[in-house]
Design a protein around this motif. Sequence first.
Motif, PDB file in Angstrom:
ATOM      1  N   PHE A 101      18.393   1.335  -9.421  1.00 24.69           N
ATOM      2  CA  PHE A 101      17.273   2.244  -9.694  1.00 24.69           C
ATOM      3  C   PHE A 101      16.776   2.932  -8.421  1.00 24.69           C
ATOM      4  CE2 PHE A 101      15.860  -0.609 -13.504  1.00 24.69           C
ATOM      5  CZ  PHE A 101      17.003  -0.250 -14.188  1.00 24.69           C
ATOM      6  N   GLY A 102      17.215   2.445  -7.270  1.00 27.78           N
ATOM      7  CA  GLY A 102      16.839   3.081  -6.005  1.00 27.78           C
ATOM      8  C   GLY A 102      15.445   2.746  -5.547  1.00 27.78           C
ATOM      9  N   ALA A 103      14.705   1.965  -6.337  1.00 27.76           N
ATOM     10  CA  ALA A 103      13.324   1.626  -5.994  1.00 27.76           C
ATOM     11  C   ALA A 103      12.863   0.545  -6.963  1.00 27.76           C
ATOM     12  CB  ALA A 103      12.418   2.851  -6.136  1.00 27.76           C
ATOM     13  N   GLU A 104      11.750  -0.075  -6.644  1.00 31.81           N
ATOM     14  CA  GLU A 104      11.197  -1.060  -7.563  1.00 31.81           C
ATOM     15  C   GLU A 104       9.704  -1.233  -7.306  1.00 31.81           C
ATOM     16  OE1 GLU A 104      13.142  -5.035  -8.377  1.00 31.81           O
ATOM     17  OE2 GLU A 104      11.225  -5.676  -7.507  1.00 31.81           O
ATOM     18  N   ILE A 105       8.925  -1.120  -8.363  1.00 30.80           N
ATOM     19  CA  ILE A 105       7.483  -1.357  -8.237  1.00 30.80           C
ATOM     20  C   ILE A 105       7.163  -2.812  -8.612  1.00 30.80           C
ATOM     21  CG2 ILE A 105       6.894  -0.594 -10.594  1.00 30.80           C
ATOM     22  CD1 ILE A 105       4.684   0.558  -7.838  1.00 30.80           C
ATOM     23  N   GLY A 106       8.116  -3.485  -9.214  1.00 25.24           N
ATOM     24  CA  GLY A 106       7.922  -4.877  -9.613  1.00 25.24           C
ATOM     25  C   GLY A 106       8.907  -5.214 -10.709  1.00 25.24           C
ATOM     26  N   ILE A 107       8.851  -6.444 -11.188  1.00 31.19           N
ATOM     27  CA  ILE A 107       9.722  -6.865 -12.279  1.00 31.19           C
ATOM     28  C   ILE A 107       8.828  -7.275 -13.438  1.00 31.19           C
ATOM     29  CG2 ILE A 107      11.441  -8.556 -13.020  1.00 31.19           C
ATOM     30  CD1 ILE A 107      12.424  -8.614 -10.111  1.00 31.19           C
ATOM     31  N   SER A 108       8.901  -6.509 -14.517  1.00 30.35           N
ATOM     32  CA  SER A 108       8.032  -6.790 -15.658  1.00 30.35           C
ATOM     33  C   SER A 108       8.486  -8.038 -16.375  1.00 30.35           C
ATOM     34  CB  SER A 108       8.041  -5.620 -16.636  1.00 30.35           C
ATOM     35  OG  SER A 108       7.483  -6.042 -17.866  1.00 30.35           O
TER      36      SER A 108
ATOM     37  N   THR B  83       0.836  -1.206   0.000  1.00 33.54           N
ATOM     38  CA  THR B  83       0.000   0.000   0.000  1.00 33.54           C
ATOM     39  C   THR B  83       0.871   1.257   0.000  1.00 33.54           C
ATOM     40  OG1 THR B  83      -1.589  -1.238   1.322  1.00 33.54           O
ATOM     41  CG2 THR B  83      -1.908   1.153   1.232  1.00 33.54           C
ATOM     42  N   VAL B  84       1.839   1.281   0.882  1.00 31.79           N
ATOM     43  CA  VAL B  84       2.690   2.459   1.034  1.00 31.79           C
ATOM     44  C   VAL B  84       3.769   2.517  -0.049  1.00 31.79           C
ATOM     45  CG1 VAL B  84       4.294   3.651   2.592  1.00 31.79           C
ATOM     46  CG2 VAL B  84       2.235   2.560   3.503  1.00 31.79           C
ATOM     47  N   ASP B  85       4.407   1.377  -0.314  1.00 32.04           N
ATOM     48  CA  ASP B  85       5.483   1.351  -1.320  1.00 32.04           C
ATOM     49  C   ASP B  85       4.964   1.774  -2.696  1.00 32.04           C
ATOM     50  OD1 ASP B  85       6.954   0.305   0.727  1.00 32.04           O
ATOM     51  OD2 ASP B  85       7.111  -1.720  -0.104  1.00 32.04           O
ATOM     52  N   ALA B  86       3.847   1.182  -3.107  1.00 29.81           N
ATOM     53  CA  ALA B  86       3.319   1.459  -4.444  1.00 29.81           C
ATOM     54  C   ALA B  86       2.822   2.896  -4.546  1.00 29.81           C
ATOM     55  CB  ALA B  86       2.202   0.477  -4.786  1.00 29.81           C
ATOM     56  N   ALA B  87       2.112   3.350  -3.511  1.00 34.74           N
ATOM     57  CA  ALA B  87       1.584   4.715  -3.548  1.00 34.74           C
ATOM     58  C   ALA B  87       2.714   5.729  -3.644  1.00 34.74           C
ATOM     59  CB  ALA B  87       0.728   4.985  -2.307  1.00 34.74           C
ATOM     60  N   SER B  88       3.800   5.488  -2.911  1.00 29.86           N
ATOM     61  CA  SER B  88       4.872   6.473  -2.887  1.00 29.86           C
ATOM     62  C   SER B  88       5.621   6.520  -4.226  1.00 29.86           C
ATOM     63  CB  SER B  88       5.828   6.199  -1.726  1.00 29.86           C
ATOM     64  OG  SER B  88       6.315   4.880  -1.777  1.00 29.86           O
ATOM     65  N   LEU B  89       5.843   5.351  -4.843  1.00 30.45           N
ATOM     66  CA  LEU B  89       6.507   5.343  -6.154  1.00 30.45           C
ATOM     67  C   LEU B  89       5.636   6.014  -7.212  1.00 30.45           C
ATOM     68  CD1 LEU B  89       8.053   1.786  -6.045  1.00 30.45           C
ATOM     69  CD2 LEU B  89       9.317   3.901  -6.424  1.00 30.45           C
ATOM     70  N   CYS B  90       4.345   5.691  -7.194  1.00 27.49           N
ATOM     71  CA  CYS B  90       3.442   6.311  -8.169  1.00 27.49           C
ATOM     72  C   CYS B  90       3.439   7.824  -7.987  1.00 27.49           C
ATOM     73  CB  CYS B  90       2.030   5.748  -8.030  1.00 27.49           C
ATOM     74  SG  CYS B  90       1.901   4.025  -8.575  1.00 27.49           S
ATOM     75  N   LEU B  91       3.353   8.274  -6.728  1.00 23.51           N
ATOM     76  CA  LEU B  91       3.316   9.708  -6.446  1.00 23.51           C
ATOM     77  C   LEU B  91       4.591  10.398  -6.927  1.00 23.51           C
ATOM     78  CD1 LEU B  91       2.041  12.208  -5.097  1.00 23.51           C
ATOM     79  CD2 LEU B  91       3.139  11.508  -2.954  1.00 23.51           C
ATOM     80  N   LYS B  92       5.735   9.821  -6.628  1.00 24.09           N
ATOM     81  CA  LYS B  92       6.994  10.466  -7.010  1.00 24.09           C
ATOM     82  C   LYS B  92       7.075  10.638  -8.534  1.00 24.09           C
ATOM     83  CE  LYS B  92      11.190  12.109  -6.521  1.00 24.09           C
ATOM     84  NZ  LYS B  92      12.112  12.421  -5.426  1.00 24.09           N
ATOM     85  N   ALA B  93       6.525   9.669  -9.271  1.00 30.35           N
ATOM     86  CA  ALA B  93       6.542   9.783 -10.735  1.00 30.35           C
ATOM     87  C   ALA B  93       5.355  10.593 -11.257  1.00 30.35           C
ATOM     88  CB  ALA B  93       6.582   8.392 -11.367  1.00 30.35           C
ATOM     89  N   GLY B  94       4.619  11.259 -10.344  1.00 28.64           N
ATOM     90  CA  GLY B  94       3.553  12.173 -10.766  1.00 28.64           C
ATOM     91  C   GLY B  94       2.228  11.519 -11.101  1.00 28.64           C
TER      92      GLY B  94
ATOM     93  N   PRO C 265      13.383  -5.084 -14.040  1.00 35.62           N
ATOM     94  CA  PRO C 265      13.043  -4.270 -12.866  1.00 35.62           C
ATOM     95  C   PRO C 265      12.449  -2.926 -13.277  1.00 35.62           C
ATOM     96  CG  PRO C 265      15.283  -5.146 -12.694  1.00 35.62           C
ATOM     97  CD  PRO C 265      14.812  -5.433 -14.084  1.00 35.62           C
ATOM     98  N   MET C 266      11.363  -2.536 -12.620  1.00 35.09           N
ATOM     99  CA  MET C 266      10.709  -1.265 -12.941  1.00 35.09           C
ATOM    100  C   MET C 266      10.932  -0.268 -11.818  1.00 35.09           C
ATOM    101  SD  MET C 266       7.073  -2.253 -14.638  1.00 35.09           S
ATOM    102  CE  MET C 266       6.536  -3.312 -13.307  1.00 35.09           C
ATOM    103  N   GLY C 267      11.595   0.819 -12.121  1.00 35.91           N
ATOM    104  CA  GLY C 267      11.781   1.900 -11.164  1.00 35.91           C
ATOM    105  C   GLY C 267      10.854   3.054 -11.521  1.00 35.91           C
ATOM    106  N   LEU C 268      11.248   4.252 -11.160  1.00 37.28           N
ATOM    107  CA  LEU C 268      10.395   5.425 -11.403  1.00 37.28           C
ATOM    108  C   LEU C 268      10.185   5.688 -12.893  1.00 37.28           C
ATOM    109  CD1 LEU C 268      11.740   7.907  -8.706  1.00 37.28           C
ATOM    110  CD2 LEU C 268       9.518   6.749  -8.712  1.00 37.28           C
ATOM    111  N   GLU C 269      11.240   5.528 -13.699  1.00 37.17           N
ATOM    112  CA  GLU C 269      11.102   5.824 -15.138  1.00 37.17           C
ATOM    113  C   GLU C 269      10.031   4.963 -15.789  1.00 37.17           C
ATOM    114  OE1 GLU C 269      14.788   5.650 -17.258  1.00 37.17           O
ATOM    115  OE2 GLU C 269      15.549   7.470 -16.295  1.00 37.17           O
ATOM    116  N   GLU C 270       9.920   3.728 -15.325  1.00 35.78           N
ATOM    117  CA  GLU C 270       8.951   2.818 -15.919  1.00 35.78           C
ATOM    118  C   GLU C 270       7.514   3.189 -15.517  1.00 35.78           C
ATOM    119  OE1 GLU C 270      11.954   1.899 -14.762  1.00 35.78           O
ATOM    120  OE2 GLU C 270      12.778   1.319 -16.711  1.00 35.78           O
ATOM    121  N   LEU C 271       7.366   4.114 -14.590  1.00 34.77           N
ATOM    122  CA  LEU C 271       6.036   4.605 -14.210  1.00 34.77           C
ATOM    123  C   LEU C 271       5.693   5.905 -14.943  1.00 34.77           C
ATOM    124  CD1 LEU C 271       6.075   3.844 -10.382  1.00 34.77           C
ATOM    125  CD2 LEU C 271       4.939   2.572 -12.206  1.00 34.77           C
ATOM    126  N   THR C 272       6.427   6.163 -16.017  1.00 36.60           N
ATOM    127  CA  THR C 272       6.157   7.369 -16.807  1.00 36.60           C
ATOM    128  C   THR C 272       5.892   6.972 -18.261  1.00 36.60           C
ATOM    129  OG1 THR C 272       8.465   7.712 -17.452  1.00 36.60           O
ATOM    130  CG2 THR C 272       7.752   8.743 -15.394  1.00 36.60           C
TER     131      THR C 272
END
Lengths: 436, 436
Positions: free
Chosen positions: B400-407, B139-150, B416-423
Amino acid sequence: MNATEKDSGEVILEVEEKAEAAKAAARTLATVGTAVKNAALHAMADALHQHRAEIRDANAHDLSLAHDKGVAPHMLDRLALSEARIEAMREGLTQIAALADPVGNVLSGWRRPNGLQISKVRVPLGVIGIIYESRPNVTVDAASLCLKAGNAVILRGGSEAIHSNTALARIIAAAAVEAGVPEGAISLIENTDRAAARHLMTLNNMIDCLIPRGGASLIETVVRTATVPVIETGTGNCHIYVDAGADFKKAKEIVVNAKCSRPSVCNAAETLLIHDSMVEEWGGEFIAELFADLAERGVELRVCERLYPLVSLFPALSGRVKPVTDDDYYQEFNDLILAVRVVDSLETAIAHIARYGTRHSEAIITEDYGAAQRFVDEVDAAAVYVNASTRFTDGYEFGFGAEIGISNQKLHARGPMGLEELTTIKYIVRGNGQIR
Amino acid sequence: MNATEKDSGEVILEVEEKAEAAKAAARTLATVGTAVKNAALHAMADALHQHRAEIRDANAHDLSLAHDKGVAPHMLDRLALSEARIEAMREGLTQIAALADPVGNVLSGWRRPNGLQISKVRVPLGVIGIIYESRPNVTVDAASLCLKAGNAVILRGGSEAIHSNTALARIIAAAAVEAGVPEGAISLIENTDRAAARHLMTLNNMIDCLIPRGGASLIETVVRTATVPVIETGTGNCHIYVDAGADFKKAKEIVVNAKCSRPSVCNAAETLLIHDSMVEEWGGEFIAELFADLAERGVELRVCERLYPLVSLFPALSGRVKPVTDDDYYQEFNDLILAVRVVDSLETAIAHIARYGTRHSEAIITEDYGAAQRFVDEVDAAAVYVNASTRFTDGYEFGFGAEIGISNQKLHARGPMGLEELTTIKYIVRGNGQIR
């Protein structure tokens, strides 16, 4: 086993056999050099020219069946393969051979503190399924782009073009194999049953990506049916916003170009938003001149209640103007129809676009730096323009040298898709015994 | 209206209201500066600490319900939020605040012959739906990564963690809003009905992308049900291939690490392929030492018929070795089980990986330059390793300093998906009146 079960079994067999073959071919194709791919593209071009009589015969067969079915003339035109169109396909193959091969490019690379060397390298997607409608030239265009980017392709065209597509696919596939491309790298599903397309759309273990090319209902069907990842293309409800202080001449030329140069395509404008001050300041002049120009080109205007009383009196617009509805704002007319709304501010224009737009191509016409900046920052679309026509959203116009379609989604590719958009990446990690 | 219809109406209402709010929030969030997003992440971190008693109470409620239902101890462990885990979430938020913001980066730019200036700019995806299982920290990890990537995020966690998730989402959402993030940017679907998840997966006009996080069956369900584009994560049937002439020590350490360091994760090795010459040349030595090491760590070995007669006699392996089946080669055991096959060549190893692998992470252990090159060229996977453990396929390990998952798919993001992959990107096109 009854007839339907037997048919359905045959359909599935054809699709799975071709998908299996494509998957095997893709493995080899990923490591085939640029020279072999280019030789194949040239061989395909030559083969089209050599076999042009055969292609025209197959096409005549499709045209005659379509004619007997009472297909509309503009549909017959889409289906027809004249000598000139065969020549254009041949030319297209030569152009694609001349493009740079994106496969193998290293996009980035770095070394980790533990000594691991990581490179992010462009590789082919693998197997691409193309689902399209009546234009048989898509068979050649799509196959050649997929091949150049190192992918195997499975084509599924419209049933009305089946004889033309079958002839084209067999001719180019044979030429490609002759030039060293693995068997199965280019194939066409010859069974025109819908079950074949449905089956293709759910072969997740064999097909890496589906690209539908055609009208809204085809794309909608693929998005709803497919479990294989889809790149959605197409729908463009594009806007031109004429801001306060826009240059009169630029505004007029861009609106006319965006609406009239090719109204049937996705990057044509569908709604014109005009800042209130343009109506106020220029009064009749801008509106009268622009609308008369549009009317002369056969455009029907659907205008908001602010404008209707004004423009319905212009004699030049007689019979060409009517009140706009909320539903009109949602329409991609794909025709010589333009919705027009006067807005009180840049914010209202941006909000209108966010509400009704399809995030394809949006333009502001302005001489105001701040308004231009705000529009490009706040409008969410594949392409956002300042003082240029939305009609430039196109792989050739962007300089990609080719186009497989215009992605209307945000994942993987957005906007015009060239060769790079037909690739993915892999990470190559070189170590000397690292463990975690 | 009967009870079910009413419930179903309520479910749909909650999902649509939150999706609408997320879509509106995403529009604003795309233009919010890095400073505001970072302030929000810090405020969220502080809020977790301040409200830790409330979080632990909610979690105790979930744990007690799960316990009463007879949920297995390892599942209870996943569900539990200790003080240390709350602290780890807090720490994660601070780390994400410290990462560079990918939004606004210009990836490329060029000028066309007609004077148009085109820039390809990184922008947020928009609204991301995260569908996950029992771990409430997602809940917290995913929300924070999504937020940081806008991006705005809509969370849909497992029903067994609903009280924990609801508490966490409310606490962080309130803190984010307080810090200037628009309302609706972080929300959790509180209705645990499956219909809610199903509805979420088909809101194509409101949600730009779905990321499922969890086991194979969750991911399969999302892929089959969703019409919204999905980034498939997870399944890893990874191989270590010990080539002819591999370094004995590297091979042993890497195999043990890849299998034993964390067998439940997707980048753990599931099958070991060994070149025949390693069995021949090293005879008992390599095999005996490696297998004894694995057995000592509790690994069950499922070995091919070439090896079985040899290793079934080792006393150290008593009860830990049995014949492998073809089905075993397809398995992602996620457990201390390793399939082992002797292959006659590099080609056979590559063909085995192509047939049974899931294109996640594959490694060759070799001192032979040509074999290493061929393996990285021909193996199709998100990450291909030479002389390193597959366990490095991870956003943190990649730097990448973070990971939302591995595609595990090829579209949009691979590995590995970091912030760039959320854009995604948008093209900004600046002109001075260009028409086509």
